[in-house]
Design a protein around this motif. Sequence first.
Motif, PDB file in Angstrom:
ATOM      1  N   ALA A 175      21.582 -47.696 -47.807  1.00  0.00           N
ATOM      2  CA  ALA A 175      22.503 -48.381 -48.719  1.00  0.00           C
ATOM      3  C   ALA A 175      23.951 -48.018 -48.410  1.00  0.00           C
ATOM      4  N   LYS A 176      24.216 -46.753 -48.126  1.00  0.00           N
ATOM      5  CA  LYS A 176      25.575 -46.335 -47.781  1.00  0.00           C
ATOM      6  C   LYS A 176      26.035 -46.956 -46.469  1.00  0.00           C
ATOM      7  N   ALA A 200      26.971 -50.580 -47.109  1.00  0.00           N
ATOM      8  CA  ALA A 200      27.978 -50.828 -48.138  1.00  0.00           C
ATOM      9  C   ALA A 200      29.237 -51.430 -47.509  1.00  0.00           C
ATOM     10  N   GLU A 228      18.729 -44.445 -49.753  1.00  0.00           N
ATOM     11  CA  GLU A 228      20.117 -44.184 -50.148  1.00  0.00           C
ATOM     12  C   GLU A 228      21.031 -44.158 -48.923  1.00  0.00           C
ATOM     13  N   PRO A 279      22.645 -50.650 -55.230  1.00  0.00           N
ATOM     14  CA  PRO A 279      23.607 -50.855 -54.135  1.00  0.00           C
ATOM     15  C   PRO A 279      23.120 -51.809 -53.056  1.00  0.00           C
TER      16      PRO A 279
END
Length: 397
Positions: free
Chosen positions: A393-394, A397, A390, A183
């Motif tokens: 990455a979110k 996004a 993580e 991602p």
Amino acid sequence: MLASKHILLIIGGGIAAFKSLDLIRRLRERGASVTPVLTRAGAEFVTPLSVSALAGRKVFQELFDLTAEAEMGHIELSRSADLIVVAPATADLMAKMAQGHADDLASTLLLATDTPVLIAPAMNVRMWEHAATQRNFGVLQEDGIGFVGPNAGDMACGEHGPGRMAEPMEIVAAIEAALADGPLRGKRVLVTSGPTHEPIDPVRYIANRSSGAQGTALARALAALGAEVVFVTGPADVPPPGGVEVIAVQTAQEMLEAVEAALPVDAAVFAAAVADWRMASAAASKMKKTNGGLPVLEFAENPDILATVAQMEAGRPALVVGFAAETDDVVENATAKRARKGCDWIVANDVSAATGIMGGTENAVTVIDAEGAEAWPRMGKAQVAARLAERIAKALA
């Protein structure tokens, strides 16, 4: 991760070319296919037969090769790979790439491709530090070329300094990161890590107990998600991760300069434990113990790297994450720090001696953002890094 991936490996001329043989073996062990291209200078250091034997494929050497052009052609050769790797990348090859020259097979392939390119520079320290090479390095970075190394160390010529080609496993890690379909692919992330050392005199310094383990784990986790990571590290106890751009510094001022030079980035994570103070004027020679009493040390405040970046009016990263190492009132002090610094998140942890966190293998953090505080259970630093990567990455996004 490399199974069924196709790597086009360009081997430049230099003593480091012998490492390319081990690199081929390591890539094939992981399931990748390797098509080798050997420059004329590269063939002075490794033979086409040895390269071909390890790759299990024909070695391409000449631009004007009637058979090769009839079978595949240099245009198709340059575009059929998942990644083009240049190892070693000599000063000459870097100059050709930066200026768009195409006078041999290697430079023509590099100019005729739209495939991602990763290069591992290798050259004499003076060549690497020369203004022309540094200009070319900057141009290639702006063009989106990926880099792994060079490392500092002893040279075959007897000199010491930056210019050694990265080790094969470092290059493999960089290849895996470049091909990671995660991602964060296409995102550039800055991570600071480790302590800083602020000199008192030539043999003494001010520091803290940070090992750099958490920042190193975070850089590795971000690269695994596909990010291009710039890793600015103080003198840490743990080695830097492979597959990232490593910038080693000693002092807070050097770290600030390295951070500013690395911008712009999509996200910046300040995990380094930067010393708050330095000597107002470090002694030029060793301070001697005398019978006349204790020395008087005059301190000055170090630059606030987190606040400098978080409060930028132009070019501020979309996400700025700070760390807060506290020994009491952890959440309250970290929340106040977030507001004071102007960053988006603060990752707080209790580093009092009883926790064993500073310098240890585990961490227990609380992530504080505009919505409040989220406490995470105690876990290994690699697990903390993966979970935080993580979350980043979110957010991007």
